[in-house]
Scaffold this active site. Structure first.
Site, PDB file in Angstrom:
ATOM      1  CG  ASP A   1      -2.284   0.660   0.847  1.00  0.00           C
ATOM      2  OD1 ASP A   1      -2.249   1.839   0.414  1.00  0.00           O
ATOM      3  OD2 ASP A   1      -3.337   0.035   0.979  1.00  0.00           O
TER       4      ASP A   1
ATOM      5  CG  HIS B   1     -15.025  -0.355  -6.466  1.00  0.00           C
ATOM      6  ND1 HIS B   1     -15.525  -1.344  -5.645  1.00  0.00           N
ATOM      7  CD2 HIS B   1     -14.426   0.527  -5.621  1.00  0.00           C
ATOM      8  CE1 HIS B   1     -15.253  -1.056  -4.384  1.00  0.00           C
ATOM      9  NE2 HIS B   1     -14.589   0.071  -4.357  1.00  0.00           N
TER      10      HIS B   1
END
Length: 264
Positions: free
Chosen positions: A128, A169
């Protein structure tokens, strides 16, 4: 209050007199309260995630929402055949990478993976943004954490699987192509896989919750919750081959794992 009662967030008992409804009580739960807070950001020209990573309070709300949202749903390893599709056929050896969790936050998915498959062979890698990785606490020692922006080339080469949970998304198609192409450059043809753990909407007859989620992603981040046809079109446009779409076995859930490989 007229608007609020009209859409069911409260009920009228008389003129200017109101009571709570089940929906009123639902939005006071920490998960949904956090969801409301993280959807109302403004006054910035930064991308959504770069903006919230600079604000510890908003980042805490985001993690509260994500953790709560996932806790009410099946985990992907409960329906995806990990042993036959990932572990079987993987290269043996302690230095070989079995699974890379791309944009994996605090490592919840890999922690759950370890609980179910404690004796697998290979390495688990969590990735991340550096601001997330540098502040991790209590991560299992079996998981290697690396600060990485998925819009840059993937540094871990030749992993058996690159797993992405609810990331695409958040982005329009062109940005998703950039994310996926960065993974493709690290993949070994015929061996490495991409696992997209995402909502896969039906091409017609979409349930209301997921239809609303699509609008939400569009309004906040110019993203989209894609139908099966849109997923196939997106992956085909960059020469990724869908091996199979594995739907959640939860009744009414539109979550799935899209298993993809480089075209041979």
């Amino acid at each position: 209050m007229r608007v609020i009662t009209a859409i069911g967030f409260a009920a009228e008992t008389g003129a200017q007199s109101y009571i709570a409804t089940p929906l009123t009580k639902a939005i006071t739960k920490p998960t949904l309260e956090a969801a409301v807070k993280i959807c109302g950001l403004s006054n910035t020209k930064e991308t959504y995630f770069h903006h919230i990573h600079k604000d510890p309070k908003t980042m805490k709300d985001f993690n509260t929402f994500m953790s709560g949202n996932r806790s009410t749903r099946q985990h992907w390893i409960d329906w995806f055949p990990v042993e036959s599709e990932i572990i079987s056929g993987s290269h043996e050896g302690k230095d070989e990478v079995l699974l890379v969790d791309v944009g994996g936050g605090k490592g919840h998915d890999l922690e759950t993976f370890l609980e179910k498959f404690p004796r697998f062979k290979g390495r688990l890698v969590l990735q991340d943004l550096p601001g997330i990785i540098d502040n991790l606490k209590g991560l299992n020692e079996a998981i290697q954490a690396i600060g990485h922006d998925f819009f840059n080339p993937q540094p871990v080469k030749g992993a058996r699987a690159y797993y992405i949970h609810f990331v695409p998304h958040d982005w329009p198609d062109e940005k998703c192509r950039d994310i996926l192409r960065n993974l493709m450059t690290a993949m070994v043809p015929g061996y490495s896989k991409i696992l997209l753990n995402e909502s896969v909407l039906p091409d017609r007859g979409c349930p209301p919750h997921f239809a609303a989620s699509d609008i939400n992603m569009m309004s906040i981040m110019a993203g989209r919750v894609r139908t099966e046809g849109q997923w196939r079109e997106l992956l085909q446009s960059i020469d990724l081959q869908i091996i199979r779409i594995w739907p959640s076995t939860d009744s009414g859930d539109q979550e799935a794992v899209i298993e993809a490989m480089l075209k041979s």
